[in-house]
Design a protein around this motif. Sequence first.
Motif, PDB file in Angstrom:
ATOM      1  N   GLY A  42      62.728 -33.470  20.953  1.00  0.00           N
ATOM      2  CA  GLY A  42      63.608 -34.612  21.139  1.00  0.00           C
ATOM      3  C   GLY A  42      62.898 -35.952  21.229  1.00  0.00           C
ATOM      4  N   ALA A  43      61.582 -35.980  21.073  1.00  0.00           N
ATOM      5  CA  ALA A  43      60.830 -37.237  21.178  1.00  0.00           C
ATOM      6  C   ALA A  43      61.076 -38.120  19.954  1.00  0.00           C
ATOM      7  CB  ALA A  43      59.336 -36.955  21.319  1.00  0.00           C
ATOM      8  N   ASP A  44      61.015 -39.429  20.170  1.00  0.00           N
ATOM      9  CA  ASP A  44      61.172 -40.399  19.088  1.00  0.00           C
ATOM     10  C   ASP A  44      59.784 -40.835  18.630  1.00  0.00           C
ATOM     11  OD1 ASP A  44      61.830 -42.383  17.326  1.00  0.00           O
ATOM     12  OD2 ASP A  44      63.278 -43.372  18.644  1.00  0.00           O
ATOM     13  N   LEU A  45      59.363 -40.337  17.472  1.00  0.00           N
ATOM     14  CA  LEU A  45      58.027 -40.594  16.940  1.00  0.00           C
ATOM     15  C   LEU A  45      58.082 -41.459  15.671  1.00  0.00           C
ATOM     16  CD1 LEU A  45      56.777 -37.010  17.537  1.00  0.00           C
ATOM     17  CD2 LEU A  45      55.505 -38.996  18.343  1.00  0.00           C
ATOM     18  N   ARG A  46      59.146 -42.212  15.519  1.00  0.00           N
ATOM     19  CA  ARG A  46      59.274 -43.051  14.335  1.00  0.00           C
ATOM     20  C   ARG A  46      58.121 -44.059  14.249  1.00  0.00           C
ATOM     21  NH1 ARG A  46      65.182 -45.407  14.976  1.00  0.00           N
ATOM     22  NH2 ARG A  46      64.619 -45.103  17.176  1.00  0.00           N
ATOM     23  N   GLY A  47      57.428 -44.032  13.125  1.00  0.00           N
ATOM     24  CA  GLY A  47      56.336 -44.972  12.912  1.00  0.00           C
ATOM     25  C   GLY A  47      55.068 -44.661  13.662  1.00  0.00           C
ATOM     26  N   ALA A  48      55.013 -43.537  14.360  1.00  0.00           N
ATOM     27  CA  ALA A  48      53.795 -43.185  15.099  1.00  0.00           C
ATOM     28  C   ALA A  48      52.683 -42.782  14.132  1.00  0.00           C
ATOM     29  CB  ALA A  48      54.075 -42.043  16.070  1.00  0.00           C
ATOM     30  N   ASP A  49      51.446 -42.976  14.553  1.00  0.00           N
ATOM     31  CA  ASP A  49      50.286 -42.639  13.714  1.00  0.00           C
ATOM     32  C   ASP A  49      49.591 -41.413  14.304  1.00  0.00           C
ATOM     33  OD1 ASP A  49      48.031 -42.454  12.175  1.00  0.00           O
ATOM     34  OD2 ASP A  49      47.361 -44.522  12.486  1.00  0.00           O
ATOM     35  N   LEU A  50      49.753 -40.263  13.631  1.00  0.00           N
ATOM     36  CA  LEU A  50      49.154 -39.010  14.093  1.00  0.00           C
ATOM     37  C   LEU A  50      47.969 -38.596  13.232  1.00  0.00           C
ATOM     38  CD1 LEU A  50      52.488 -38.728  14.626  1.00  0.00           C
ATOM     39  CD2 LEU A  50      51.744 -36.572  15.567  1.00  0.00           C
TER      40      LEU A  50
ATOM     41  N   LEU B 255      48.411 -42.127  17.960  1.00  0.00           N
ATOM     42  CA  LEU B 255      48.008 -40.786  18.378  1.00  0.00           C
ATOM     43  C   LEU B 255      46.877 -40.262  17.494  1.00  0.00           C
ATOM     44  CD1 LEU B 255      51.639 -39.561  18.884  1.00  0.00           C
ATOM     45  CD2 LEU B 255      49.912 -39.383  20.676  1.00  0.00           C
ATOM     46  N   ARG B 256      46.098 -41.154  16.941  1.00  0.00           N
ATOM     47  CA  ARG B 256      45.016 -40.754  16.042  1.00  0.00           C
ATOM     48  C   ARG B 256      44.003 -39.881  16.782  1.00  0.00           C
ATOM     49  NH1 ARG B 256      44.693 -44.055  11.310  1.00  0.00           N
ATOM     50  NH2 ARG B 256      42.471 -43.586  11.119  1.00  0.00           N
ATOM     51  N   SER B 257      43.724 -38.703  16.209  1.00  0.00           N
ATOM     52  CA  SER B 257      42.732 -37.750  16.746  1.00  0.00           C
ATOM     53  C   SER B 257      43.082 -37.247  18.143  1.00  0.00           C
ATOM     54  CB  SER B 257      41.326 -38.380  16.757  1.00  0.00           C
ATOM     55  OG  SER B 257      40.936 -38.770  15.457  1.00  0.00           O
ATOM     56  N   ALA B 258      44.352 -37.353  18.542  1.00  0.00           N
ATOM     57  CA  ALA B 258      44.763 -36.838  19.851  1.00  0.00           C
ATOM     58  C   ALA B 258      44.894 -35.316  19.794  1.00  0.00           C
ATOM     59  CB  ALA B 258      46.089 -37.458  20.278  1.00  0.00           C
ATOM     60  N   ASN B 259      44.691 -34.654  20.932  1.00  0.00           N
ATOM     61  CA  ASN B 259      44.874 -33.207  21.017  1.00  0.00           C
ATOM     62  C   ASN B 259      46.292 -32.928  21.496  1.00  0.00           C
ATOM     63  OD1 ASN B 259      44.681 -30.453  21.270  1.00  0.00           O
ATOM     64  ND2 ASN B 259      43.528 -30.515  23.197  1.00  0.00           N
TER      65      ASN B 259
ATOM     66  N   ALA C  34      52.054 -47.436  22.561  1.00  0.00           N
ATOM     67  CA  ALA C  34      50.901 -47.123  23.408  1.00  0.00           C
ATOM     68  C   ALA C  34      49.731 -46.596  22.572  1.00  0.00           C
ATOM     69  CB  ALA C  34      51.275 -46.090  24.460  1.00  0.00           C
ATOM     70  N   ASN C  35      48.523 -46.815  23.062  1.00  0.00           N
ATOM     71  CA  ASN C  35      47.314 -46.329  22.397  1.00  0.00           C
ATOM     72  C   ASN C  35      46.904 -45.004  23.046  1.00  0.00           C
ATOM     73  OD1 ASN C  35      44.895 -45.839  21.174  1.00  0.00           O
ATOM     74  ND2 ASN C  35      43.857 -47.679  21.927  1.00  0.00           N
ATOM     75  N   LEU C  36      47.156 -43.894  22.336  1.00  0.00           N
ATOM     76  CA  LEU C  36      46.813 -42.560  22.816  1.00  0.00           C
ATOM     77  C   LEU C  36      45.746 -41.926  21.932  1.00  0.00           C
ATOM     78  CD1 LEU C  36      50.512 -41.722  23.382  1.00  0.00           C
ATOM     79  CD2 LEU C  36      48.859 -41.337  25.199  1.00  0.00           C
ATOM     80  N   SER C  37      44.980 -42.750  21.246  1.00  0.00           N
ATOM     81  CA  SER C  37      43.960 -42.218  20.351  1.00  0.00           C
ATOM     82  C   SER C  37      42.940 -41.394  21.140  1.00  0.00           C
ATOM     83  CB  SER C  37      43.253 -43.360  19.612  1.00  0.00           C
ATOM     84  OG  SER C  37      42.629 -44.248  20.524  1.00  0.00           O
ATOM     85  N   GLU C  38      42.639 -40.201  20.631  1.00  0.00           N
ATOM     86  CA  GLU C  38      41.661 -39.276  21.213  1.00  0.00           C
ATOM     87  C   GLU C  38      42.071 -38.808  22.619  1.00  0.00           C
ATOM     88  OE1 GLU C  38      37.803 -41.034  21.029  1.00  0.00           O
ATOM     89  OE2 GLU C  38      37.726 -41.006  18.851  1.00  0.00           O
TER      90      GLU C  38
END
Length: 232
Positions: A192-200, A180-184, A158-162
């Motif tokens: 317990g979340a699976d954040l493998r490969g996510a972009d923070l 998750l780029r620039s997300a608050n 999913a796109n959760l940027s900003e």
Amino acid sequence: MSELERYYRILELEPGATIEEVNQAYKDLVFVWHPDRIPQDNVRLQQKAQEKIKAINEARDKLRSLKVKHQSPTYSQPYSPPYAQSYSPPYSPPPPQPKQPAQTNYQTAQKNPDLSGQDFSRANLSNKDLSGRNLSFANLSGANLSDTFMHKVNLRGANLSEANLFRANLLLADMREANLRSANLIGADLSGADLRGADLTGARIRSGDRLLVKLIGANLAGAIMPDGAIHS
């Protein structure tokens, strides 16, 4: 004690609390008593949690239905649509408003939990209950998801940027390859979340040196951290 008073007491509210206070109390108590937060081998606490959740759900449903009923207008004249009440007869409908697909999509989510690929960009989804929904590859860029309950939500790709995820409950969420780029993320619970490969990259997770995101048991393998480093 009347049934109504009992429902308020279950939600730890004073009689006459608003619908917003009922919803918030419900989310707070579900977060505390959700069985997934209780060790599976503790049979006594698991049973207590199940009973608590059942009582909390019943109290929330009863109070919400009661308040909606009391807010519904009554008419001494033949029925006309509720939105006509601010007009003097004869009734003239207001001009059609442009469609807002994000809000409409959320309403239909009550019947259809599959929202994969939907466009919720810039939508106000604050305080909504999206738990268990499939939002894989959905566009949530710039969306307001503060205080939103998203337990076990599927946000893969999913796109959760900003997006504003302030105090959002993302317990056990699937967020693989999510943007998750620039997300608050201040105050968010990603336990317990699976954040493998996510972009923070550039995501807000700290105040000074203090980490303000819950990441207990989260899988960050291969995730791009806010400073650009790849988590090993």
